[in-house]
Design an enzyme around this catalytic site. Structure first.
Site, PDB file in Angstrom:
ATOM      1  N   GLY A 699     146.134  59.911  -0.890  1.00 54.99           N
ATOM      2  CA  GLY A 699     145.088  59.804  -1.900  1.00 54.99           C
ATOM      3  C   GLY A 699     144.378  58.473  -1.816  1.00 54.99           C
ATOM      4  O   GLY A 699     144.907  57.501  -1.270  1.00 54.99           O
ATOM      5  N   GLY A 701     141.399  56.101  -4.264  1.00 56.09           N
ATOM      6  CA  GLY A 701     140.575  56.048  -5.457  1.00 56.09           C
ATOM      7  C   GLY A 701     139.880  54.719  -5.596  1.00 56.09           C
ATOM      8  O   GLY A 701     139.799  53.923  -4.647  1.00 56.09           O
ATOM      9  N   ALA A 702     139.382  54.459  -6.817  1.00 60.27           N
ATOM     10  CA  ALA A 702     138.601  53.249  -7.049  1.00 60.27           C
ATOM     11  C   ALA A 702     139.441  51.984  -6.910  1.00 60.27           C
ATOM     12  O   ALA A 702     138.924  50.922  -6.587  1.00 60.27           O
ATOM     13  CB  ALA A 702     137.977  53.303  -8.448  1.00 60.27           C
ATOM     14  N   SER A 703     140.756  52.108  -7.142  1.00 60.61           N
ATOM     15  CA  SER A 703     141.585  50.906  -7.124  1.00 60.61           C
ATOM     16  C   SER A 703     142.376  50.738  -5.835  1.00 60.61           C
ATOM     17  O   SER A 703     142.932  49.673  -5.591  1.00 60.61           O
ATOM     18  CB  SER A 703     142.548  50.916  -8.315  1.00 60.61           C
ATOM     19  OG  SER A 703     143.362  52.071  -8.273  1.00 60.61           O
ATOM     20  N   GLY A 704     142.459  51.762  -4.995  1.00 59.17           N
ATOM     21  CA  GLY A 704     143.182  51.599  -3.744  1.00 59.17           C
ATOM     22  C   GLY A 704     143.623  52.906  -3.142  1.00 59.17           C
ATOM     23  O   GLY A 704     143.279  53.984  -3.613  1.00 59.17           O
ATOM     24  N   LYS A 705     144.398  52.806  -2.049  1.00 59.35           N
ATOM     25  CA  LYS A 705     144.951  53.962  -1.364  1.00 59.35           C
ATOM     26  C   LYS A 705     146.378  54.216  -1.835  1.00 59.35           C
ATOM     27  O   LYS A 705     147.092  53.299  -2.223  1.00 59.35           O
ATOM     28  CB  LYS A 705     144.962  53.749   0.151  1.00 59.35           C
ATOM     29  CG  LYS A 705     143.605  53.828   0.821  1.00 59.35           C
ATOM     30  CD  LYS A 705     143.758  53.700   2.333  1.00 59.35           C
ATOM     31  CE  LYS A 705     142.395  53.812   3.024  1.00 59.35           C
ATOM     32  NZ  LYS A 705     142.520  53.690   4.497  1.00 59.35           N
ATOM     33  N   VAL A 706     146.787  55.498  -1.746  1.00 66.34           N
ATOM     34  CA  VAL A 706     148.151  55.875  -2.096  1.00 66.34           C
ATOM     35  C   VAL A 706     148.803  56.495  -0.863  1.00 66.34           C
ATOM     36  O   VAL A 706     148.233  57.379  -0.219  1.00 66.34           O
ATOM     37  CB  VAL A 706     148.185  56.863  -3.271  1.00 66.34           C
ATOM     38  CG1 VAL A 706     149.625  57.215  -3.624  1.00 66.34           C
ATOM     39  CG2 VAL A 706     147.482  56.270  -4.492  1.00 66.34           C
ATOM     40  N   LYS A 720     151.070  52.519  -3.868  1.00 69.53           N
ATOM     41  CA  LYS A 720     149.642  52.303  -4.054  1.00 69.53           C
ATOM     42  C   LYS A 720     149.290  50.902  -3.564  1.00 69.53           C
ATOM     43  O   LYS A 720     149.809  49.912  -4.064  1.00 69.53           O
ATOM     44  CB  LYS A 720     149.229  52.456  -5.524  1.00 69.53           C
ATOM     45  CG  LYS A 720     147.731  52.221  -5.731  1.00 69.53           C
ATOM     46  CD  LYS A 720     147.212  52.828  -7.012  1.00 69.53           C
ATOM     47  CE  LYS A 720     147.582  52.033  -8.225  1.00 69.53           C
ATOM     48  NZ  LYS A 720     146.892  52.508  -9.428  1.00 69.53           N
ATOM     49  N   ASP A 828     141.718  55.970 -19.105  1.00 76.30           N
ATOM     50  CA  ASP A 828     141.260  56.805 -17.988  1.00 76.30           C
ATOM     51  C   ASP A 828     142.128  58.062 -17.892  1.00 76.30           C
ATOM     52  O   ASP A 828     142.611  58.423 -16.818  1.00 76.30           O
ATOM     53  CB  ASP A 828     141.307  56.021 -16.676  1.00 76.30           C
ATOM     54  CG  ASP A 828     140.478  56.691 -15.570  1.00 76.30           C
ATOM     55  OD1 ASP A 828     139.664  57.586 -15.902  1.00 76.30           O
ATOM     56  OD2 ASP A 828     140.652  56.346 -14.400  1.00 76.30           O
TER      57      ASP A 828
END
Length: 998
Positions: A699, A701-706, A720, A828
């Site tokens: 995954g 997103g806006a804050s980083g990769k998972v 993360k 969120d």
């Protein structure tokens, strides 16, 4: 010195109040108004005309004055002005202020007793829908001329104070929708002047309806809905001779309805639904000459419907549904000259309906579904031409559909399914212009679908399954531009599919299996962008499967089995995400598309002797072909094996050189990482770093990769990696993204490291190095709710699983809001931030933008930017940026709607609306059935509907109307508890949470 004496005397007189104001300046009332404005935060552009240079404020927005020469201010109305701040005490220094309306703002948190005591002239005070908390202000009862008081839609708590029994002139008291406790007080029966009393929707301590309220001789409106009332209805209420509206709904009242209630001579509306009342409906309601609406639904009333009930000359609405009423519908129902709405569904009624029902009655809605009514549908049921809804499903009706229905041009919904109706459907019924739902399935109807169906321009659902209909599907059906569902399976329809079907852009379900249809399947079906189910099984279709089916974006159910289709399975079908796929028992041949050439799809292709593929046993001659070409195949394989060996050796050598070169550097870097654990862990930071490979990304997103990290000890965790090292300042927009990443990391660590709850994702540890930051969580193998719900995996989520997910997520948020000190606002909440473990238990995750709520007594803090995701952001958050738990509750309401509808929060299907607005408008226009996910088992329809209602309450546009998360948890628990009580042992097994339909 003498020259200054007049000025000195003027100043003294002004200070002593002997002068209203200097002749050339603003009046004293105006100065008080300006003081009040300064005490509040006023939106830009509002109250601009409050100008201190004016001589009088009488022309200012929201200000009214008396008509005499003094120009004194008598009224202030600033409703819905988005005002923020404390109660403006300066207004109570205006000596002749008689009316004050500050409703629908953000004023609070308390009403100062000293200030209110100064409003001596107030006759009307409206502080509804604000942000007031704490106990109700005692001082209000001391206002000698107060006639109207509305404090509804706030968060007042505690008991209603004793002083509220001492109002001198009060005529209207509304405390609806607060957090009031204690029992409904008997001392309110002493306020003899009361005409309206509304205490609805408060969590009072369980207690009785005070018999003392029967002393309020002037009372016209008594609303006590959802007040935790228990016990029986006191007979004393029958003495309220002037009462027009009585609402005791949604409580836990027991016992019979006292016959004295039938003596409310002035009653216009009586609401007693959603209680546990028992016994028969008392006779005498027919004597209520003013009665227009009566609702005693959802109780335990038994016995027959009193014949005199329909003798009330002005009776317009009668709701007796969901009881245990027996006997026949009285003949007097056909003589109720004003009756417009009659809902008797879900009882035990039998016998036949009055033959003249509808001839003398302006019926708009007739619902007698789920009974045991026999006989024919009254021929004149729409004689007056007003009928819009005719709902009679699940009875034992016989005979034909009345010809008169074809002249009933206002009809919108007709549901006659699961009866014993026969004969032809009248031609005119097919083409009624306002018909949106025509449901005739499971009868014995004959004849053909008439071409006049072209006139049904508003038809959305046409359900005619399991009858004896014959003939072809007319081409005119392509004129139904709004058609979403055509279900005509289990009939004797013949002929080809009309090409006009392919132009129906709104079509979502096309179910025609088990007929005698023939010809080729439609081509040119690119308009079917919303089609999710196509079932043409067990017909006589020939020709090839159209490749265009693979271009339908939301198709997830495809059944073409039991036909005579030929040719290959188009490779374009690999584009689909199918929950159900069946092309068995046809004459298909050739190779299978690679995606379907697996054992998992074996049953999808059985009965096609010419199909080949990698599924054992499907292709009858695969053994012979393999023998004929074995030599050629061996040679090709040898070449590929040799090339593979060379490639592997080369890659291994290159990798060894690269690894040797970087090993020292990598070891040096790893030594700088720091691991901070929050739970006992059996791994090191080096084990984590070894797994940060791009192949392991699950995954972003806006804050980083998972990443999914499978550690050496077999443990699986999620890692993360926050965006960090490469982040730079966005000089154009003034945003320091690196700082944002730091803030996100700090917020998440600060929030999750101290939380211990089964429905909050567990943060195991964090790893840091310079500007690189890693968060290590427990691994959730089923990913996020959003990924599962809005993909081909949605079939895994039956209703019981979805309900469990909703309850789990609600309990997690309730813990954040009400068990953490100080409370935590997630900011969120969305389906992609609700993670699912192997058993589909849910955990709330991703706290990168979480905020701690300010301590009590301090104003809510505003954020510099909007945090959240499109479709989930509460309306008020977008323009105030004020953080509180209500924002999360709105977002959770959207998640509940996702679970019920199966749709994402924003979608091109909604146009300019989001999911909340789409659900509301669709229910208003078409009914609840059109928003429910078709993949759900409708055996749980009532339970699904209640969760839908909870979602809509949570997603209310007014924050004050959204329940606290602890209340939401309780509401969800009550849904399953009540369902178990009603349906056991038919749908639920005591040993499991999983529901199963009988």
């Amino acid at each position: 010195m003498a020259a200054f004496l007049p000025l000195f005397l003027l100043a003294v007189a002004a200070n002593a109040g002997l002068l209203v104001a200097p002749s050339h300046g603003l009046s004293q009332d105006g100065l008080h108004l300006l003081d009040a404005k300064r005490a509040l935060t006023v939106p830009a552009g509002a109250l601009e005309d409050w100008n201190p240079r004016d001589a009088t404020p009488c022309a200012w927005t929201g200000v009214s004055c008396d008509d005499d020469a003094t120009g004194a201010v008598t009224g202030v109305s600033l409703a819905n002005a988005n005002l923020v701040g404390p109660f403006p005490s300066a207004l109570c220094r205006i000596p002749r202020l008689a009316s004050l309306d500050l409703s629908t703002n953000y004023i609070g948190p308390d009403v100062p007793a000293k200030a209110v005591a100064g409003c001596k002239a107030l006759a009307t005070l409206d502080l509804s829908v604000n942000s007031f908390v704490g106990p109700l202000p005692d001082a209000l009862a001391g206002l000698p001329d107060l006639v109207y008081l509305s404090l509804e839609g706030n968060n007042f708590s505690g008991s209603i104070p004793d002083s509220f029994g001492t109002f001198r002139k009060l005529e209207s008291l509304s405390l609806v929708n607060n957090l009031l406790g204690g029992e409904v007080p008997a001392f309110l029966g002493a306020v003899a002047t009361l005409r309206e009393l509304n205490l609805s929707y408060n969590p009072f301590t369980p207690g009785p309806v005070p018999a003392e309220l029967g002393r309020l001789a002037a009372l016209r409106v008594l609303w006590l809905a959802s007040c935790n009332l228990v016990g029986s209805i006191p007979a004393s209420l029958g003495r309220l001779g002037n009462l027009t509206d009585l609402d005791l709904s949604t409580n836990a009242l027991t016992g019979p309805i006292p016959p004295e209630i039938a003596g409310l001579a002035s009653a216009v509306q009586i609401e007693l639904y959603n209680n546990s009342l028992s016994g028969p409906i008392p006779k005498g309601f027919g004597k209520l000459t003013e009665l227009r609406s009566m609702d005693v639904a959802m109780n335990r009333l038994d016995g027959a419907i009193p014949d005199d009930l329909f003798e009330a000359p002005k009776l317009e609405t009668l709701h007796l549904y969901s009881n245990a009423l027996t006997g026949a519908v009285p003949e007097s129902a056909a003589k109720a000259t004003s009756l417009a709405e009659l809902r008797l569904f879900a009882n035990r009624l039998n016998g036949t309906l009055p033959a003249d029902l509808g001839r003398n009655t302006p019926l708009v809605c007739l619902d007698v579904s789920d009974n045991s009514i026999s006989g024919e549908i009254p021929r004149g049921v729409c004689e007056r031409g007003e009928l819009e809804e005719l709902l009679m499903l699940n009875n034992a009706l016989i005979g034909s559909i009345p010809e008169g229905l074809g002249r009933c041009h206002r009809l919108r919904r007709v549901r006659l399914s699961k009866n014993r109706l026969d004969g032809d459907v009248p031609d005119a019924v097919w083409g009624l212009p306002h018909m949106a739902l025509l449901e005739l399935n499971d009868n014995q109807l004959t004849g053909e679908i008439s071409p006049v169906i072209a006139g049904a321009a508003n038809m959305s659902n046409l359900v005619i399954s399991n009858n004896r209909l014959t003939g072809s599907i007319p081409s005119e059906i392509g004129s139904l531009a709004k058609l979403y569902e055509l279900s005509a399976d289990g009939n004797m329809l013949s002929g080809p599919l009309p090409s006009s079907l392919g132009s129906l852009a709104e079509l979502g379900r096309l179910v025609l299996h088990n007929n005698s249809l023939s010809g080729q399947l439609l081509r040119g079906i690119h308009s079917w962008k919303k089609l999710s189910e196509l079932n043409l099984a067990d017909n006589g279709f020939t020709g090839a499967i159209p490749p265009e089916l693979g271009d339908l974006p939301v198709l997830n159910y495809l059944d073409l089995s039991g036909n005579r289709l030929t040719g290959q399975v188009p490779i374009q079908l690999e584009n689909l995400k199918l929950n159900q796929f069946n092309v068995s028992n046809n004459q298909l041949s050739g190779q299978l598309p690679p995606q379907y050439a697996t054992e998992a799809y074996r049953s999808s292709f059985l009965g096609n002797p010419g199909l080949c593929g990698d599924i054992a046993g499907l292709c009858s001659d695969s053994q012979g072909n393999a023998g004929n070409h074995s030599g050629y195949v061996w040679m090709i394989r040898s070449i590929f094996i040799f090339a593979a060996v060379v490639l592997v050796v080369g890659v291994a050598w290159f990798y060894w050189r690269y690894w040797s070169f970087n090993k020292a550097k990598l070891n040096a870097e790893r030594s700088k990482w720091t691991l901070t654990s929050f739970h006992k862990v059996s791994f090191s930071e080096h084990d984590i770093l070894d797994c940060l490979d791009e192949d392991n990304v699950i995954g972003s997103g806006a804050s980083g990769k998972v990443y999914k990290a499978v550690l050496g000890n077999g443990e699986v965790v999620a890692v993360k990696k926050l965006w960090g090292g490469s982040l730079k300042k966005d000089t154009e927009n003034g945003v320091d993204e690196g700082s944002a990443a730091d803030n996100s990391f700090d917020a998440e660590v600060r929030t999750l490291s101290k939380i211990r709850h089964k429905n909050i994702v567990k943060l195991l540890c964090c790893c840091t190095h310079d500007d690189s930051k890693l968060l290590v969580y427990e691994y959730m193998p089923n990913g996020s709710l959003g990924d599962v719900l809005h993909s081909s995996k949605a079939g895994l989520l039956d209703w019981s699983t979805r309900y469990k997910i909703a309850l789990d997520a609600a309990e997690g948020l309730s813990y954040l809001h009400q068990d953490c000190v100080p409370a935590i606002v997630h900011r969120d909440v969305k389906s992609n931030n609700i993670l699912l473990d192997a058993e589909f238990s849910a955990c709330v995750a991703d706290f990168g933008v979480a905020k701690v709520v300010e301590a009590a007594g301090r104003a809510p803090k505003s954020m510099s930017v909007i945090a959240g995701s499109c479709g989930y952001i509460a309306p008020e958050y977008a323009y105030t940026l004020r953080v509180n738990e209500k924002s999360d509750i709105y977002s959770f309401g959207v998640v509940l709607l996702e679970l019920v509808t199966g749709k994402p929060p924003v979608d091109p299907e909604f146009g300019e609306k989001d999911l909340v607005k789409w659900v509301c408008s669709t229910i208003d226009q078409k009914g609840v059935e059109h928003v429910l996910d078709s993949r759900l088992d409708m055996a749980f329809k009532e339970e699904i509907g209640r969760v839908l209602n909870i979602g809509l309450v949570c997603a209310s546009s007014l924050p004050i109307n959204r329940p606290a998360m602890r209340r939401v948890v309780k509401m969800l628990q009550e849904v399953r508890a009540e369902a178990r009580a009603k349906l056991e042992p038919y749908y639920y097994d005591d040993t499991s949470d999983q529901g199963s339909s009988v």
